[in-house]
Design an enzyme around this catalytic site. Structure first.
Site, mmCIF file in Angstrom:
data_model
loop_
_atom_site.group_PDB
_atom_site.id
_atom_site.type_symbol
_atom_site.label_atom_id
_atom_site.label_comp_id
_atom_site.label_asym_id
_atom_site.label_seq_id
_atom_site.Cartn_x
_atom_site.Cartn_y
_atom_site.Cartn_z
ATOM 1 N N TRP A 1 38.533 56.907 23.552
ATOM 2 C CA TRP A 1 37.405 56.499 24.377
ATOM 3 C C TRP A 1 36.080 56.592 23.608
ATOM 4 C CZ3 TRP A 1 38.842 54.227 28.838
ATOM 5 C CH2 TRP A 1 40.115 54.543 29.329
ATOM 6 N N LYS B 1 38.385 50.336 28.746
ATOM 7 C CA LYS B 1 37.168 49.873 29.402
ATOM 8 C C LYS B 1 36.287 49.220 28.354
ATOM 9 C CE LYS B 1 36.801 53.504 32.957
ATOM 10 N NZ LYS B 1 35.936 54.585 33.491
ATOM 11 N N ASP C 1 37.606 35.197 53.537
ATOM 12 C CA ASP C 1 36.920 36.179 54.381
ATOM 13 C C ASP C 1 35.417 35.910 54.413
ATOM 14 O OD1 ASP C 1 36.802 38.843 55.791
ATOM 15 O OD2 ASP C 1 35.485 39.244 54.084
ATOM 16 N N GLU D 1 37.705 32.202 57.896
ATOM 17 C CA GLU D 1 37.295 33.168 58.914
ATOM 18 C C GLU D 1 35.830 32.877 59.210
ATOM 19 O OE1 GLU D 1 36.522 37.870 59.724
ATOM 20 O OE2 GLU D 1 35.758 36.781 58.008
#
Length: 668
Positions: A81, A113, A327, A381
């Site tokens: 990391w 990451k 949504d 929706e």
């Protein structure tokens, strides 16, 4: 420009022709800017094949879009990391960054990451295009994970075509699909719940909370990683296996896709990804959603359109989803997000409150989805009722196949909560269930997950309340339970049989699942007690839950027995408010409802087509928790009524209080 079909079909839209034409022309202009001549939107929406981590024949390549970044490093368990020069990305063009690594540099299942640096700051980020994100059980920290198995999943059912006439949706959530107090998995759902859905006759499952989200209790609506299937339920291959098996059973699979907003999180999500607040989102006052504690996409940016359209294509291609339920569409259509608006007339839809860029994105998305898969299903929706939402793009619409009939569950809540049984107006019930635009298909539903969340009540809970804890055994019911069970069946029957497109049920509600949904949180001691489904209730024949489940199965079977049931015309035969009796016809079936809680009727006359009729479904059958007051073996033969010019005759029936039944005309 030739007049759009949407304007021809509705003369009331004439005053707003300029707005509708302008909307369509804007969509066409944006599409031309995005798509080079000779190509399609499907060619454009391939960002997932370029960005993110990909294995090559001789190693790996990783790319990211971060225009404000000054430096980017790949960090992970492969380099402790640390910010290491061997893992530094190079800026290439258009704000894009790239790194190529040898095969041995990273391996399947390793964690990683990005360390993104910008002028005046830096931060760890999960890649925007990450396809797998996992959470550490101890630290609760999320990281991207390399996912490149030696033997990728190979789909068996490669020529599946959804059944949509009608579309019968079983809305479900993987994590809460177990009867145990835990987070369930794709595998458990595939082997235990999917067979139930198939047996119950539904031909589509709508899966919630697929896109990765940091907070389990958000129900999946605060998305952080748009290309990652939630790892809390299992692996990507296990989700693919679930979808493949569903296709093998003839069941289509659509997912709740959330493109209306994104989680605010910066480490896990897209907020300030490259150090700016506006990379993916609006700047200034429009950046934050005023009601949802989330961030609002800027649909005017080509890079945002590329990201979201590529996301649509990714789920269709990589996982073989059959479409999407979008949504929060109302929130997208209007700059006000629909908050505080009454939408009382057409003038509410065509004004400066419209978000033209969001409308353009939805139009592009629908065109793309149907390019990728002509049989794909898209559902909106949407509560405002904007005309053209479920009208074809080429006709001037936004292009959805269906719109949710969101007013129906609100209507049922009001009926049950505010109006005495004796004051229910049967004609008004039918009008509310069929009040829709003729040219747009809708999804009827009595209740979805929204009505089951803590703080609200399901229909069964509103009808029976605490007595469900003590008196839901067959033979031990009370008047309250008898009323609740009867109305639960009647409400679902009239809602499901008045469809013009499809019907939706949320997992467990078909059998009157008790209580509410409450995900683990600090306020409930991080309990899973209410984030599960108690299948043992519907499986136990001693319980009325079993009776309600049997009724739902028979109701769905009846609908499935009529080819293209949703396209058959609804003809009202009888509506007598004083009696609270209603009847309507679809093809050769007559649907009879007596909402009167006190009066049963003998030799009750309803005008119907001449012929003989037999009962094919009856809410009062004891199998369904009724009292067997109706002799289902009786064949009902019409008798002449000379004054009726249509040639209809009297159909004389015994209709017990608070019952409904379906008659089918016998062939001559």
């Amino acid at each position: 420009m030739e007049e759009l079909a949407i304007l021809k079909s509705d003369s009331l839209l004439a005053p707003y022709a300029n707005a509708i034409n302008g909307r369509y022309e804007y969509f066409e202009s944006i599409e031309k800017k995005l798509v080079p001549e000779g190509q399609t939107l499907s060619n454009f929406a391939t960002g997932y094949l370029y960005f993110g981590l990909h294995r090559l024949s001789d190693g790996w390549v990783f790319r990211e879009w971060a225009p404000n970044a000054s430096a980017i490093f790949l960090i992970g368990d492969f380099n402790n990391w640390q910010r290491h020069p061997d893992y530094q990305l190079k800026r290439i063009q258009n704000g894009n960054w790239e790194i190529r690594l040898p095969d041995y540099a990273i391996a399947h299942t390793q964690l990683y990451k990005l360390l993104v640096e910008w002028e005046g700051g830096s931060g760890e980020r999960i890649p925007a295009w990450a396809r797998r994100v996992v959470q550490d059980d101890t630290t609760k920290i999320f990281s991207a994970q390399v996912w490149s198995p030696f033997q990728p999943y190979v789909f068996k059912n490669t020529k599946f075509k959804p059944t949509t006439d009608p579309l019968l949706i079983y809305e479900c959530h993987i994590g809460m699909s177990s009867s145990q107090e835990k987070v369930s998995t794709y595998e458990e759902f595939r082997t235990t719940v999917l067979p139930r859905i198939h047996r119950d006759g539904y031909n589509c499952i709508q899966i919630m909370a697929i896109q990765e989200h940091p907070y389990y209790g958000s129900f999946g609506y605060h998305v952080s990683s748009f290309f990652a299937a939630s790892s809390r339920f299992g692996t990507p291959d296990e989700l693919k296996h679930l979808i493949d098996d569903a296709h093998g059973l003839g069941i289509s699979v659509i997912m709740d896709i959330v493109h209306s907003h994104a989680v605010r999180n910066e480490v896990e999500g897209l907020g300030r990804f490259d150090g700016t607040p506006y990379q993916y989102f609006h700047g200034g006052s429009r950046r934050e959603h005023p009601a949802w504690d989330s961030l609002c996409f800027d649909y005017a940016k080509p890079s945002v359109l590329h990201f979201l359209l590529s996301n649509c294509k990714f789920w269709l291609e990589e996982y073989k989803f059959d479409g999407f339920r979008f949504d929060g569409v109302t929130s997208m259509l209007y700059r006000s997000h629909g908050l505080g608006e009454d939408f009382s007339g057409y003038e509410s839809y065509y004004n400066m409150n419209q978000d033209g860029d969001a409308i353009c994105y939805l139009t592009l998305a629908n065109k793309l989805i149907h390019q990728v898969n002509p049989y794909a299903i898209t559902v909106a929706e949407e509560v405002s009722g904007m005309p053209g939402l479920a009208t074809r793009v080429e006709d001037g619409g936004i292009g959805f196949d269906y719109r949710m009939a969101m007013g129906i569950p609100d209507f049922w809540i009001k009926q049950i909560k505010e109006i005495k049984d004796e004051d229910w107006k049967v004609g008004n019930i039918l009008w509310e269930l069929t009040n829709r635009r003729v040219e747009e298909k809708t999804i009827n539903y009595a209740e979805s997950h929204d009505q089951a969340l803590v703080g609200d009540k399901t229909i069964i809970f509103r009808l029976i309340d605490s007595e469900m804890y003590w008196h839901m055994q067959r033979g031990d019911s009370t008047l309250v339970v008898d009323r609740g069970v009867a109305l639960h069946k009647m409400i679902r029957l009239i809602t499901a049989t008045t469809i013009n497109g499809g019907y939706l049920n949320f997992m467990g509600n078909e059998f009157g699942h008790p209580e509410w949904i409450d995900f683990p949180r600090e306020g409930n001691g991080w309990s899973y007690k209410y984030a599960r489904r108690q299948w043992e209730l519907v499986d136990n024949e001693k319980y009325l839950y079993n009776a309600l489940g049997e009724f739902d199965r028979s109701m769905i079977e009846l609908i499935n027995s009529v080819p293209e049931f949703n396209k058959t015309a609804i003809q009202q035969l009888w509506d007598k408010e004083g009696d609270q009796v209603l009847a309507f016809q679809r093809e050769d079936m007559v649907f009879v409802f007596n909402f009167n809680g006190l009066k049963s009727f003998t030799d009750y006359g309803i005008l119907a087509d001449q012929g003989s009729y037999e009962i094919v479904l009856n809410t009062d059958n004891s199998v369904f928790g009724g009292f067997d007051l109706i002799d289902e073996s009786v064949v009902h033969v019409t008798t002449p009524y000379p004054r009726d010019p249509s040639g209809r005759e009297w159909l004389k029936l015994y209709i017990p209080a608070r019952t409904a039944f379906v008659l089918k005309k016998k062939a001559d």
